[in-house]
Write a protein that holds these residues in place. Structure first.
Motif, short mmCIF file in Angstrom:
data_model
loop_
_atom_site.label_atom_id
_atom_site.label_comp_id
_atom_site.label_asym_id
_atom_site.label_seq_id
_atom_site.Cartn_x
_atom_site.Cartn_y
_atom_site.Cartn_z
N UNK A 60 17.69 -12.48 -39.80
CA UNK A 60 17.87 -11.88 -41.12
C UNK A 60 19.03 -12.53 -41.85
N UNK A 61 20.13 -12.76 -41.15
CA UNK A 61 21.27 -13.42 -41.78
C UNK A 61 20.91 -14.85 -42.20
N UNK A 62 20.19 -15.55 -41.34
CA UNK A 62 19.79 -16.92 -41.67
C UNK A 62 18.84 -16.95 -42.86
N UNK A 63 17.91 -16.00 -42.90
CA UNK A 63 16.93 -15.96 -44.00
C UNK A 63 17.61 -15.66 -45.33
N UNK A 64 18.54 -14.70 -45.33
CA UNK A 64 19.25 -14.37 -46.57
C UNK A 64 20.13 -15.53 -47.04
N UNK A 65 20.72 -16.24 -46.10
CA UNK A 65 21.55 -17.38 -46.45
C UNK A 65 20.72 -18.52 -47.03
#
Length: 309
Positions: free
Chosen positions: A56-61
């Motif tokens: 999720x963090x990677x996708x939002x970034x």
């Protein structure tokens, strides 16, 4: 007695990482099978618990990054995985160079078994998915399989036709190159000359895979009245100078206006372009010389090598 103080060099991040990995490898070499299974189980649980949040963090970034940042990230990823694959290949090659014939045979056997097990697992997963699918999903899958098979066949046919076309073009290119070969025995391929028409003194262009257009000596002599000096002087009511006649006098065709640059394609055969050959084959009573023939008003001679003062 005090020891002299030594200024230790600061460690880089890579050196710290290498030392940490070395300690980890030494620790894993001493662990028992039970400890190893317990460690792997705990790592799987930890990764399963953190993978969702990390994704999720990677996708939002990635959604907030610009095109330049995305291109830079992809380039860095490609370079990273290229280095990893290169290191793996080097380690694998070093390992294969050091292993014996028995180890190499055992390694190949293990690889075959591993890939056999992997294909078997893939087939089992595929069969389980097919058992669980409904009628609509089965129809969609079958239609996609048929379309994929059709695309594979079409691509194979296209590649085959393309390769055959390339072979034909290479053969035609070799034949076209052989046309200009001065060695009529076809034994050498070193001296080449552009073919020139005997009648109009023009270059004969084109591939001519079936061979250069040509006419025999007898066929050309039968058209003497259309290519002769007498016909030229009668039509244009002039007298040609002896020097101009010598410029277009070919051995074996005395009294005719022909090109000295014309070549023999075979004993008794001379290269003649298609237009001149078509015109000469017209046996009408009032037929004249071909349009661009030397005997049709194009006897201009050659430029002198020395101009007298």
């Amino acid at each position: 007695m005090e020891c002299p103080s030594v200024n230790a060099m600061p460690m880089t991040e890579q050196e710290r990482r290498d030392r940490r990995n070395a300690r980890k490898r030494m620790k894993r070499q001493k662990e028992t099978p039970e400890d190893r299974s317990k460690r792997l189980r705990s790592e799987q649980e930890r990764m399963a618990s953190t993978s969702h949040q990390r994704n999720e963090r990677r996708r939002s970034k990635r959604q907030s990054e610009s095109n330049e940042q995305r291109a830079e990230r992809l380039a860095n990823m490609r370079e990273h995985w290229s280095n990893i694959s290169q290191q793996q290949n080097q380690r694998r090659q070093a390992q294969r160079h050091s292993e014996t014939n028995e180890q190499r045979a055992q390694h190949r056997l293990d690889e075959r078994e591993r890939w056999t097990d992997r294909r078997q697992q893939q087939n089992e997963r595929r069969q389980s998915r097919r058992r669980d699918e409904n009628e609509d999903e089965r129809d969609i899958r079958r239609s996609s399989d048929r379309l994929r098979s059709q695309n594979v066949r079409e691509n194979a046919q296209t590649r085959k036709a393309f390769s055959e076309r390339i072979k034909l073009l290479m053969k035609n290119a070799a034949s076209a190159l052989q046309v200009t070969n001065l060695d009529r025995t076809k034994q050498t391929n070193r001296r080449h000359k552009a073919p020139v028409c005997l009648v109009c003194d023009c270059f004969i262009t084109g591939a001519h895979v079936g061979g250069l257009p040509c006419m025999t000596r007898g066929e050309i002599l039968r058209r003497r009245n259309r290519l002769s000096v007498q016909k030229y002087e009668q039509d244009y009511r002039i007298r040609l100078k002896p020097s101009l006649k010598r410029d277009y006098e070919v051995p074996g065709f005395e009294g005719m206006l022909l090109s000295k640059r014309g070549i023999q394609t075979a004993p008794g055969k001379y290269a003649v372009c298609l237009n001149c050959k078509k015109s000469l084959n017209n046996d009408k009573a009032n037929a004249g010389p071909p349009k661009f023939a030397i005997a049709n008003g194009n006897a201009i001679g050659s430029f002198p090598t020395c101009i007298p003062c």
